[in-house]
Design a protein around this motif. Structure first.
Motif, PDB file in Angstrom:
ATOM      1  N   GLY A   7       0.807  -1.219   0.000  1.00 40.11           N
ATOM      2  CA  GLY A   7       0.000   0.000   0.000  1.00 40.11           C
ATOM      3  C   GLY A   7       0.836   1.263   0.000  1.00 40.11           C
ATOM      4  N   VAL A   8       1.870   1.290   0.820  1.00 40.67           N
ATOM      5  CA  VAL A   8       2.726   2.475   0.915  1.00 40.67           C
ATOM      6  C   VAL A   8       3.498   2.670  -0.390  1.00 40.67           C
ATOM      7  CG1 VAL A   8       4.747   3.457   2.100  1.00 40.67           C
ATOM      8  CG2 VAL A   8       2.889   2.417   3.429  1.00 40.67           C
ATOM      9  N   PHE A   9       4.043   1.591  -0.925  1.00 38.90           N
ATOM     10  CA  PHE A   9       4.776   1.691  -2.186  1.00 38.90           C
ATOM     11  C   PHE A   9       3.848   2.168  -3.304  1.00 38.90           C
ATOM     12  CE2 PHE A   9       6.749   0.237  -6.082  1.00 38.90           C
ATOM     13  CZ  PHE A   9       8.065   0.610  -5.896  1.00 38.90           C
ATOM     14  N   TYR A  10       2.641   1.594  -3.372  1.00 37.24           N
ATOM     15  CA  TYR A  10       1.685   1.999  -4.404  1.00 37.24           C
ATOM     16  C   TYR A  10       1.330   3.484  -4.274  1.00 37.24           C
ATOM     17  CZ  TYR A  10      -2.588   2.620  -7.025  1.00 37.24           C
ATOM     18  OH  TYR A  10      -3.528   3.104  -7.876  1.00 37.24           O
ATOM     19  N   ALA A  11       1.074   3.931  -3.048  1.00 42.05           N
ATOM     20  CA  ALA A  11       0.736   5.343  -2.837  1.00 42.05           C
ATOM     21  C   ALA A  11       1.887   6.241  -3.276  1.00 42.05           C
ATOM     22  CB  ALA A  11       0.386   5.593  -1.376  1.00 42.05           C
ATOM     23  N   GLY A  12       3.114   5.809  -3.051  1.00 43.88           N
ATOM     24  CA  GLY A  12       4.264   6.597  -3.485  1.00 43.88           C
ATOM     25  C   GLY A  12       4.458   6.574  -4.982  1.00 43.88           C
ATOM     26  N   TYR A  13       4.165   5.452  -5.591  1.00 48.23           N
ATOM     27  CA  TYR A  13       4.355   5.292  -7.032  1.00 48.23           C
ATOM     28  C   TYR A  13       3.291   6.025  -7.837  1.00 48.23           C
ATOM     29  CZ  TYR A  13       4.644   3.003 -11.577  1.00 48.23           C
ATOM     30  OH  TYR A  13       4.726   2.757 -12.922  1.00 48.23           O
ATOM     31  N   ASP A  14       2.020   5.891  -7.397  1.00 47.05           N
ATOM     32  CA  ASP A  14       0.909   6.392  -8.196  1.00 47.05           C
ATOM     33  C   ASP A  14       0.085   7.476  -7.506  1.00 47.05           C
ATOM     34  OD1 ASP A  14      -0.824   6.140 -10.587  1.00 47.05           O
ATOM     35  OD2 ASP A  14      -2.292   5.406  -9.135  1.00 47.05           O
ATOM     36  N   GLY A  15       0.211   7.602  -6.201  1.00 49.11           N
ATOM     37  CA  GLY A  15      -0.632   8.544  -5.472  1.00 49.11           C
ATOM     38  C   GLY A  15      -1.958   7.940  -5.056  1.00 49.11           C
ATOM     39  N   GLY A  16      -2.324   6.844  -5.675  1.00 47.26           N
ATOM     40  CA  GLY A  16      -3.544   6.147  -5.318  1.00 47.26           C
ATOM     41  C   GLY A  16      -4.763   6.681  -6.033  1.00 47.26           C
ATOM     42  N   ASP A  17      -5.843   5.965  -5.874  1.00 51.22           N
ATOM     43  CA  ASP A  17      -7.142   6.451  -6.330  1.00 51.22           C
ATOM     44  C   ASP A  17      -8.188   5.973  -5.336  1.00 51.22           C
ATOM     45  OD1 ASP A  17      -7.781   4.075  -9.051  1.00 51.22           O
ATOM     46  OD2 ASP A  17      -8.077   3.872  -6.917  1.00 51.22           O
ATOM     47  N   LEU A  18      -9.393   6.402  -5.502  1.00 49.21           N
ATOM     48  CA  LEU A  18     -10.433   6.104  -4.521  1.00 49.21           C
ATOM     49  C   LEU A  18     -10.610   4.606  -4.327  1.00 49.21           C
ATOM     50  CD1 LEU A  18     -12.701   6.995  -2.621  1.00 49.21           C
ATOM     51  CD2 LEU A  18     -14.226   7.027  -4.608  1.00 49.21           C
ATOM     52  N   TYR A  19     -10.756   3.859  -5.392  1.00 46.94           N
ATOM     53  CA  TYR A  19     -11.119   2.448  -5.264  1.00 46.94           C
ATOM     54  C   TYR A  19      -9.956   1.560  -4.817  1.00 46.94           C
ATOM     55  CZ  TYR A  19     -15.376   4.207  -7.149  1.00 46.94           C
ATOM     56  OH  TYR A  19     -16.518   4.943  -7.312  1.00 46.94           O
ATOM     57  N   ILE A  20      -8.756   1.857  -5.267  1.00 49.70           N
ATOM     58  CA  ILE A  20      -7.605   1.097  -4.778  1.00 49.70           C
ATOM     59  C   ILE A  20      -7.391   1.398  -3.299  1.00 49.70           C
ATOM     60  CG2 ILE A  20      -5.100   0.751  -4.968  1.00 49.70           C
ATOM     61  CD1 ILE A  20      -6.688  -0.461  -7.304  1.00 49.70           C
ATOM     62  N   SER A  21      -7.520   2.670  -2.913  1.00 52.99           N
ATOM     63  CA  SER A  21      -7.361   3.039  -1.507  1.00 52.99           C
ATOM     64  C   SER A  21      -8.427   2.387  -0.638  1.00 52.99           C
ATOM     65  CB  SER A  21      -7.398   4.561  -1.350  1.00 52.99           C
ATOM     66  OG  SER A  21      -6.283   5.146  -1.976  1.00 52.99           O
ATOM     67  N   LEU A  22      -9.666   2.347  -1.120  1.00 49.63           N
ATOM     68  CA  LEU A  22     -10.734   1.665  -0.374  1.00 49.63           C
ATOM     69  C   LEU A  22     -10.437   0.171  -0.246  1.00 49.63           C
ATOM     70  CD1 LEU A  22     -13.966   3.373  -1.784  1.00 49.63           C
ATOM     71  CD2 LEU A  22     -12.893   3.714   0.457  1.00 49.63           C
ATOM     72  N   THR A  23      -9.956  -0.420  -1.320  1.00 50.04           N
ATOM     73  CA  THR A  23      -9.610  -1.853  -1.292  1.00 50.04           C
ATOM     74  C   THR A  23      -8.520  -2.120  -0.256  1.00 50.04           C
ATOM     75  OG1 THR A  23     -10.189  -2.098  -3.614  1.00 50.04           O
ATOM     76  CG2 THR A  23      -8.728  -3.772  -2.673  1.00 50.04           C
ATOM     77  N   LEU A  24      -7.487  -1.302  -0.258  1.00 49.80           N
ATOM     78  CA  LEU A  24      -6.407  -1.478   0.720  1.00 49.80           C
ATOM     79  C   LEU A  24      -6.932  -1.275   2.139  1.00 49.80           C
ATOM     80  CD1 LEU A  24      -3.592   0.331  -1.257  1.00 49.80           C
ATOM     81  CD2 LEU A  24      -3.585  -2.090  -0.594  1.00 49.80           C
ATOM     82  N   GLY A  25      -7.753  -0.258   2.348  1.00 57.22           N
ATOM     83  CA  GLY A  25      -8.333  -0.028   3.664  1.00 57.22           C
ATOM     84  C   GLY A  25      -9.155  -1.212   4.145  1.00 57.22           C
TER      85      GLY A  25
END
Length: 172
Positions: free
Chosen positions: A80-98
């Motif tokens: 999750g942290v690597f993805y957020a750093g790489y892409d900044g995230g989006d609503l649905y990926i962030s919800l999935t990780l949460g």
């Protein structure tokens, strides 16, 4: 082996790095939520990439130490942290990780881990929910949500990391 030279718990190692990446998110959340100009988010992506790598190392070290829970949870947090750093995230990926971190929270309760660790899983889930809201809406409330979730995540991670590392603070 002397007390000073005993190996550091890999969980403490990982918790220190989760705290490290949480604090700038908290600062950015509060500052952006209050309309204060800052450059934090322009630079935090690189920190998240590096932090994700070190959290992955904590996962590996937990695996080597025989901690299935630490291995899996730190691995998921690293992703999750690597993805957020790489892409900044989006609503649905962030919800999935949460949601995944909430599932780990249920596992934590069932495994009778420390209450602080269970709370950390909740605050981690909230950070990812808030990140999704920031990316999707960018409103002041979403930034403040991120600030609150991230500062709680920072505080609980830092406390438990110190409690595990020096073994003098009580672990709850």
């Amino acid at each position: 082996m002397t007390e000073e030279c005993k190996p550091l718990d890999p969980t403490a190692f990982g918790l220190f790095f989760v705290a490290l990446v949480s604090l700038p998110l908290a600062l950015a959340g509060f500052m952006n939520g209050m309309g204060i100009e800052n450059e934090i988010m322009a630079h935090v992506g690189k920190l998240l990439l590096l932090g994700g790598f070190f959290i992955f190392l904590a996962s590996y070290f937990a695996y080597k130490a025989g901690s299935n829970f630490g291995f899996i949870v730190f691995g998921l947090v690293a992703l999750g942290v690597f993805y957020a750093g790489y892409d900044g995230g989006d609503l649905y990926i962030s919800l999935t990780l949460g949601i995944i971190y909430l599932i780990c929270l249920i596992w934590s309760v069932r495994a009778h881990t420390l209450k602080t660790l269970t709370i950390i899983l909740l605050t981690t889930a909230l950070v990812f929910f808030a990140n999704g809201c920031v990316v999707e809406y960018g409103a002041d409330w979403s930034w403040l949500f991120l600030g609150v979730a991230a500062i709680l995540n920072f505080a609980f991670n830092l406390y438990l990391a110190f409690a595990l590392a020096d073994e003098k603070l009580p672990c709850f």
